[in-house]
Write an enzyme that holds these catalytic residues in place. Structure first.
Site, short mmCIF file in Angstrom:
data_model
loop_
_atom_site.label_atom_id
_atom_site.label_comp_id
_atom_site.label_asym_id
_atom_site.label_seq_id
_atom_site.Cartn_x
_atom_site.Cartn_y
_atom_site.Cartn_z
N LYS A 152 -11.18 32.09 69.76
CA LYS A 152 -11.36 30.88 70.56
C LYS A 152 -11.96 31.28 71.89
CE LYS A 152 -10.38 26.44 70.05
NZ LYS A 152 -10.27 25.72 68.79
N ASP A 209 -15.52 22.64 70.36
CA ASP A 209 -14.14 22.22 70.59
C ASP A 209 -14.19 21.11 71.64
OD1 ASP A 209 -11.23 22.97 69.89
OD2 ASP A 209 -11.16 22.97 72.06
P1 NAD Z 1 -12.90 15.48 72.22
O1 NAD Z 1 -13.27 16.02 73.54
O2 NAD Z 1 -13.97 14.93 71.33
O3 NAD Z 1 -11.80 14.31 72.39
C1 NAD Z 1 -10.62 14.47 73.13
C2 NAD Z 1 -10.08 13.07 73.38
O4 NAD Z 1 -8.78 13.17 73.97
C3 NAD Z 1 -10.93 12.24 74.34
O5 NAD Z 1 -11.02 10.91 73.84
C4 NAD Z 1 -10.12 12.26 75.63
O6 NAD Z 1 -10.35 11.12 76.45
C5 NAD Z 1 -8.73 12.24 75.05
N1 NAD Z 1 -7.69 12.65 75.98
C6 NAD Z 1 -7.66 13.67 76.86
N2 NAD Z 1 -6.49 13.68 77.53
C7 NAD Z 1 -5.78 12.62 77.04
C8 NAD Z 1 -4.50 12.10 77.33
N3 NAD Z 1 -3.70 12.65 78.22
N4 NAD Z 1 -4.09 11.02 76.63
C9 NAD Z 1 -4.88 10.45 75.71
N5 NAD Z 1 -6.09 10.90 75.39
C10 NAD Z 1 -6.53 11.97 76.06
O7 NAD Z 1 -12.09 16.62 71.49
P2 NAD Z 1 -11.80 16.78 69.93
O8 NAD Z 1 -12.86 17.66 69.36
O9 NAD Z 1 -11.51 15.46 69.32
O10 NAD Z 1 -10.47 17.66 69.97
C11 NAD Z 1 -9.19 17.08 70.15
C12 NAD Z 1 -8.14 18.10 69.72
O11 NAD Z 1 -8.37 18.47 68.38
C13 NAD Z 1 -8.12 19.40 70.52
O12 NAD Z 1 -6.78 19.88 70.54
C14 NAD Z 1 -8.96 20.32 69.65
O13 NAD Z 1 -8.68 21.70 69.89
C15 NAD Z 1 -8.50 19.88 68.28
N6 NAD Z 1 -9.42 20.22 67.19
C16 NAD Z 1 -10.71 19.79 67.20
C17 NAD Z 1 -11.53 20.12 66.12
C18 NAD Z 1 -12.94 19.62 66.02
O14 NAD Z 1 -13.58 19.90 64.98
N7 NAD Z 1 -13.46 18.87 66.98
C19 NAD Z 1 -11.04 20.90 65.07
C20 NAD Z 1 -9.71 21.29 65.10
C21 NAD Z 1 -8.90 20.95 66.16
#
Ligand code: NAD
Length: 417
Positions: free
Chosen positions: A106, A146
């Site tokens: 990561k 991410d």
């Molecule tokens: P992203 O940046 O697309 O979305 C994150 C979302 O969370 C945004 O809508 C943001 O406004 C919201 N957010 C932030 N703080 C918040 C809070 N306190 N309350 C409510 N909403 C809040 O990110 P993503 O890619 O969707 O990733 C989200 C999670 O999933 C992370 O933990 C990431 O590590 C994990 N993840 C992502 C992927 C991927 O393929 N994108 C894969 C595995 C895990």
């Protein structure tokens, strides 16, 4: 949200919890609790106004016994060394639980991308790619998107690497745009695995997903697509949130219409005709299924006591503190762990990398079918372990499956030098 909990300590606690059910040599266990190496770098980048600004970046390579290190790159002001180490460990166990032949990695930069122009972000990304160049490669370490990174950043990363190496190597990163070597189905993959994990859990628990009410915290890549796919399964998504707050409609939201509002204004709370609630309200709503899909430590022990949902499917990485896990276990709330539920992203990243090596593209249907097989197989391995060893939670079961696979590979590799 619990700020005080160190996610790396949470990871180590999760490993220890599972180790109690495995016959692990203490030295091998120590290997599973620490990354093999962490790079810390200070990127000096020229901003649009001519100033030089320094950004701190990290890359953690957790465990390489099952294949190249693999994991995303996050742009967020809270990125720090321990967070990156934790996220790299979760990647190693995630890859093992769905049997994708990668170790965990990561990276991240402590930055608020909203404060930067696109050309500044491009220079920052190219600077980071230049720093990481000796450590990455399709057979060494393969970054991906991410939080706050996506196809654009991956395309810049790939181009920097290929230019410096004087080659074409699309498999050096995944999550690229289709025209730059990306895979059909990659953008939707993590939300799809959240839906598949929820579906399998409901089937296993003899519950009806199509009649379930759902609240989703976080409306980015994972939350937005997870919400849409759960609605397509017949579930009623009554609430979603982003960092601006939550929107609630007990009759069910049109998640695509909320997504259109967010695309227009940047905030779900600007959506018309719905109740606006706080993020904490969303987590404690009277729903059947809760999907935390924002960031780690969203639910601590105190909040977990007020959660009404009987099933929690972790879309984000590490959204529950260890205390919250204990409270849910005591209360009989079923938690489908992150390392299975959000494994769709890395699984389709793996398919992208395979296609890059083959210089061949699969159809979206094939990608989605293969993804479904791997998530369902992962869920079955988890429930087999859960039942046959009478384990206390699905999380412990997922770690038991993953740790066994890593430990076997480590044993077969032997010790060198
Ligand atoms: P992203 O940046 O697309 O979305 C994150 C979302 O969370 C945004 O809508 C943001 O406004 C919201 N957010 C932030 N703080 C918040 C809070 N306190 N309350 C409510 N909403 C809040 O990110 P993503 O890619 O969707 O990733 C989200 C999670 O999933 C992370 O933990 C990431 O590590 C994990 N993840 C992502 C992927 C991927 O393929 N994108 C894969 C595995 C895990």
């Amino acid at each position: 949200m619990s700020e005080a909990v160190n996610p790396f300590e949470s990871l180590q606690e999760q490993v220890d919890d599972a180790a109690a059910y495995l016959d692990v040599d203490p030295g091998q266990l120590a290997r599973l609790k620490h990354p093999e190496r962490v790079l810390e770098t200070n990127l000096a980048v020229e901003m649009d106004d001519g100033r030089i600004e320094v950004f701190r970046g990290y890359r953690s390579q957790f465990n390489g016994v099952r294949g190249p290190y693999k994991g995303g790159i996050r742009y967020h002001p809270d990125v720090n060394r321990d967070e990156v180490k934790a996220l790299s460990g979760w990647m190693a166990f995630k890859c093992a639980v769905v049997d994708v032949p990668y170790g965990g990695g990561k990276g991240g930069i402590a930055i608020d991308p909203d404060d930067c122009s696109a050309s500044e972000l491009e220079r920052i990304t190219r600077s980071f790619a230049t720093e990481l160049r000796p450590f990455v490669g399709r057979d060494r370490d393969i970054p991906a998107p991410d939080v706050n990174t996506g196809q654009r950043e991956m395309n810049w990363f790939k181009d920097t690497y290929e230019t410096l190496e004087n080659t074409t190597e699309p498999g050096v990163v995944t999550g690229k745009a289709i025209e730059s070597g990306g895979s059909a189905g990659r953008v939707e993959a993590t939300g799809r695995s959240v839906m598949l994990a929820a579906r399998e859990a409901c089937r296993y628990l003899d519950r009806d997903l199509s009649g379930a009410t759902v609240a989703v915290q976080g409306f980015g890549n994972v939350g937005r697509i997870g919400a849409r796919l759960l609605a397509e399964q017949g579930a009623t998504v009554v609430a979603v949130s982003d960092s601006s707050g939550a929107v609630y409609d007990p009759a069910g939201l049109d998640t695509e219409a909320v997504a259109a509002t967010k695309a227009e204004t940047g905030n779900v709370v600007d959506h018309d005709g719905v109740e606006v609630r706080t993020n904490e309200d969303l987590l404690t709503l009277d729903v059947d299924l809760l999907v935390p899909a924002a960031l780690e430590n969203a639910i601590d022990g105190g909040l977990a006591r007020d959660v009404s949902a009987e099933v929690v499917v972790e879309g984000a990485n590490g959204p529950l503190t260890p205390d919250a896990d204990d409270v849910f276990a005591d209360r009989g709330v079923v938690v489908v762990p992150d390392i299975l539920a959000n494994a769709g992203g890395v699984t389709v990243s793996y398919f992208e990398w395979v296609q890059n090596r083959q210089r061949f593209s699969w159809s979206e249907e094939r990608v989605n079918d293969e993804l479904e097989t791997m998530v369902v197989d992962g869920f079955d391995a988890l429930t087999d372990a859960y039942e046959s060893h009478d384990l206390p939670s699905y999380r412990v079961a997922a770690y038991v499956v993953a740790m066994r696979r890593i430990l076997r590979a480590a044993e077969q590799s032997g010790t060198w030098p």
